[in-house]
Design a protein around this motif. Sequence first.
Motif, mmCIF file in Angstrom:
data_model
loop_
_atom_site.group_PDB
_atom_site.id
_atom_site.type_symbol
_atom_site.label_atom_id
_atom_site.label_comp_id
_atom_site.label_asym_id
_atom_site.label_seq_id
_atom_site.Cartn_x
_atom_site.Cartn_y
_atom_site.Cartn_z
ATOM 1 N N LYS A 59 39.892 49.842 32.661
ATOM 2 C CA LYS A 59 39.331 50.805 33.609
ATOM 3 C C LYS A 59 38.787 52.048 32.915
ATOM 4 C CE LYS A 59 40.137 48.842 37.574
ATOM 5 N NZ LYS A 59 41.456 48.787 38.219
ATOM 6 N N GLN A 60 37.873 52.695 33.611
ATOM 7 C CA GLN A 60 37.469 54.048 33.228
ATOM 8 C C GLN A 60 38.320 54.985 34.065
ATOM 9 O OE1 GLN A 60 34.279 55.372 31.757
ATOM 10 N NE2 GLN A 60 34.058 53.417 30.681
ATOM 11 N N ALA A 61 39.208 55.685 33.452
ATOM 12 C CA ALA A 61 40.126 56.496 34.245
ATOM 13 C C ALA A 61 40.699 57.618 33.401
ATOM 14 C CB ALA A 61 41.260 55.626 34.778
ATOM 15 N N LEU A 62 41.262 58.594 34.099
ATOM 16 C CA LEU A 62 42.036 59.634 33.417
ATOM 17 C C LEU A 62 43.498 59.201 33.460
ATOM 18 C CD1 LEU A 62 42.563 62.519 32.262
ATOM 19 C CD2 LEU A 62 42.634 63.324 34.630
ATOM 20 N N ILE A 63 44.161 59.302 32.328
ATOM 21 C CA ILE A 63 45.566 58.903 32.257
ATOM 22 C C ILE A 63 46.441 60.143 32.154
ATOM 23 C CG2 ILE A 63 47.278 57.699 30.850
ATOM 24 C CD1 ILE A 63 44.900 55.840 30.022
ATOM 25 N N VAL A 64 47.413 60.231 33.053
ATOM 26 C CA VAL A 64 48.370 61.331 33.000
ATOM 27 C C VAL A 64 49.738 60.737 32.681
ATOM 28 C CG1 VAL A 64 49.450 63.222 34.282
ATOM 29 C CG2 VAL A 64 47.045 62.660 34.690
ATOM 30 N N LEU A 65 50.256 61.077 31.519
ATOM 31 C CA LEU A 65 51.575 60.568 31.128
ATOM 32 C C LEU A 65 52.607 61.669 31.319
ATOM 33 C CD1 LEU A 65 53.481 58.475 29.858
ATOM 34 C CD2 LEU A 65 52.826 59.363 27.613
ATOM 35 N N VAL A 66 53.571 61.407 32.200
ATOM 36 C CA VAL A 66 54.630 62.386 32.461
ATOM 37 C C VAL A 66 55.837 62.053 31.582
ATOM 38 C CG1 VAL A 66 56.059 63.507 34.222
ATOM 39 C CG2 VAL A 66 53.812 62.553 34.845
ATOM 40 N N VAL A 67 56.334 63.076 30.889
ATOM 41 C CA VAL A 67 57.446 62.902 29.965
ATOM 42 C C VAL A 67 58.525 63.917 30.334
ATOM 43 C CG1 VAL A 67 58.064 62.866 27.510
ATOM 44 C CG2 VAL A 67 55.751 62.246 28.194
ATOM 45 N N ASP A 68 59.777 63.546 30.145
ATOM 46 C CA ASP A 68 60.913 64.421 30.460
ATOM 47 C C ASP A 68 61.222 65.286 29.234
ATOM 48 O OD1 ASP A 68 63.414 65.504 30.963
ATOM 49 O OD2 ASP A 68 64.310 63.618 31.650
ATOM 50 N N LEU A 69 61.126 66.594 29.383
ATOM 51 C CA LEU A 69 61.372 67.474 28.220
ATOM 52 C C LEU A 69 62.806 67.384 27.707
ATOM 53 C CD1 LEU A 69 59.354 70.690 29.177
ATOM 54 C CD2 LEU A 69 58.805 69.046 27.361
ATOM 55 N N PHE A 70 63.722 66.942 28.551
ATOM 56 C CA PHE A 70 65.103 66.796 28.093
ATOM 57 C C PHE A 70 65.257 65.552 27.208
ATOM 58 C CE2 PHE A 70 69.521 65.230 28.818
ATOM 59 C CZ PHE A 70 70.159 66.228 28.103
ATOM 60 N N ASP A 71 64.346 64.622 27.343
ATOM 61 C CA ASP A 71 64.418 63.400 26.523
ATOM 62 C C ASP A 71 63.010 62.977 26.139
ATOM 63 O OD1 ASP A 71 65.245 61.167 25.200
ATOM 64 O OD2 ASP A 71 65.703 60.011 26.998
ATOM 65 N N ARG A 107 38.888 64.503 35.151
ATOM 66 C CA ARG A 107 38.699 63.140 35.638
ATOM 67 C C ARG A 107 37.219 62.791 35.838
ATOM 68 N NH1 ARG A 107 38.160 62.067 41.082
ATOM 69 N NH2 ARG A 107 38.154 63.917 42.404
ATOM 70 N N LYS A 108 36.380 63.800 36.083
ATOM 71 C CA LYS A 108 34.931 63.596 36.227
ATOM 72 C C LYS A 108 34.610 62.403 37.133
ATOM 73 C CE LYS A 108 33.587 65.840 31.939
ATOM 74 N NZ LYS A 108 34.606 65.726 30.890
ATOM 75 N N GLY A 109 35.178 62.425 38.308
ATOM 76 C CA GLY A 109 34.890 61.396 39.298
ATOM 77 C C GLY A 109 35.677 60.108 39.130
ATOM 78 N N ARG A 110 36.407 60.012 38.024
ATOM 79 C CA ARG A 110 37.145 58.767 37.780
ATOM 80 C C ARG A 110 38.494 58.761 38.497
ATOM 81 N NH1 ARG A 110 36.244 59.443 31.385
ATOM 82 N NH2 ARG A 110 36.785 61.514 32.112
ATOM 83 N N ASP A 111 39.090 57.563 38.567
ATOM 84 C CA ASP A 111 40.454 57.431 39.078
ATOM 85 C C ASP A 111 41.424 58.092 38.105
ATOM 86 O OD1 ASP A 111 39.531 55.936 41.189
ATOM 87 O OD2 ASP A 111 40.085 54.001 40.316
ATOM 88 N N VAL A 112 42.598 58.401 38.628
ATOM 89 C CA VAL A 112 43.643 59.008 37.806
ATOM 90 C C VAL A 112 44.901 58.136 37.871
ATOM 91 C CG1 VAL A 112 45.041 61.086 37.437
ATOM 92 C CG2 VAL A 112 42.772 61.273 38.497
ATOM 93 N N TYR A 113 45.374 57.685 36.743
ATOM 94 C CA TYR A 113 46.625 56.924 36.703
ATOM 95 C C TYR A 113 47.761 57.835 36.260
ATOM 96 C CZ TYR A 113 44.472 52.307 37.173
ATOM 97 O OH TYR A 113 43.813 51.208 37.639
ATOM 98 N N ILE A 114 48.796 57.901 37.071
ATOM 99 C CA ILE A 114 49.975 58.683 36.680
ATOM 100 C C ILE A 114 51.033 57.714 36.166
ATOM 101 C CG2 ILE A 114 51.625 60.432 37.400
ATOM 102 C CD1 ILE A 114 49.056 61.536 38.177
#
Length: 369
Positions: free
Chosen positions: A73-85, A162-169
Amino acid sequence: SSQKIKCIGCGAVIQTEKKELEGFIPASALEKADQDADIYCQRCFRLRHYNDLMDIDLDEESYKKILDEISSKQALIVLVVDLFDFEGSFIQGIQRYAHDNPIIIVGNKFDLLPQSVKESRIRQWVMKRSHALGVRPQEVLVTSATQKQYIDDLAQKIDRLRKGRDVYILGASNVGKSTLINQMIAPAIDDNSLITTSYFPGTTLGKIEIPLDDGAFLIDTPGIIQRDQVSYFLKGKELKQVTPKRRLNPKAYQINGRQTLFLGGLGRFDLISSPEKSSLVVYASEDLYIHRTKTEKAEQIIENMVGKELTPPSIENKLNLKYKQRDFKLKEKSDILISGLGWVTAPENVSLSVYAPEGVNVVLRPAMI
Ligand code: GDP
């Protein structure tokens, strides 16, 4: 009949055993449903009726399918990480699947870090660590989903990139992904429109697509279960005990000669050699009892105190755990993280032996704080 019932929302096979896995519905709710009624899994039900995102978890095997989909896909990827780990909750290999898609890394649970810690410092640290883990993010942010810190910043950065693209979290289980998305979409969506339009049947992967105003989607994905986090080995009360509920209160220990620190019964740090007057600083849940002793007494302590004063593990779980030793010699001020349990910061030129349950990730990294 033996035919499997599927959720008419996401298509997952309905099951009543595991709340955190896809297709879950409480047994009582399933019994009450009409024979030929449409069945929604609990997650789809909550989304439809309460606009509430509930996360489900996938094992590594199924998770690869999500990454494969993103790959194409053409998409923006948002990776959520836990600062405690950070390292334990980081999804390794994400860059390979992202190709040229931009990545935002979000360090969540900022509220757990000591008050004196600057957000800008953590952002820089997260950027460096991401590079070390093979990811080159376009942007790095820190947030607190529960304290509603920097949520608007995140929404703005997402919108800009994202420039119009989907966003995957994306994110491992328990990094706070659902809380974060719920916070982000709350102001943008009125209840009526959400119920009719935001809910999109995903696939058996259990993704949820939230419409954005230009026809693109914000896609919430299930969390991946990381088998090398301490949480994988713990249940109920034990898990609660190692999970910090409040701001971390760093505890400094002056360590001389051959001394040992126990982090509950799951982590053991033996000082092997050090410059004079070194101090080790522990960052862990305040419910975890930290015990300092002479190293020569460590075996005796394991025998007598682990499973009793030093928990987790519980006395029952103690027998199931095997410990593995890792040796470290620090070239700079560093953290040694036991994934999900916390970390110990030590100064340069210190040598340590660290014991943690076999299978749990132990990471040496430049000091976060
Ligand atoms: P998910 O599995 O990634 O969707 O994570 P959840 O949103 O279900 O959150 C997992 C746990 O972390 C819950 O107990 C949340 O209350 C907690 N949590 C989520 N965000 C934060 C945060 O910013 N700070 C703190 N301290 N806890 C958080």
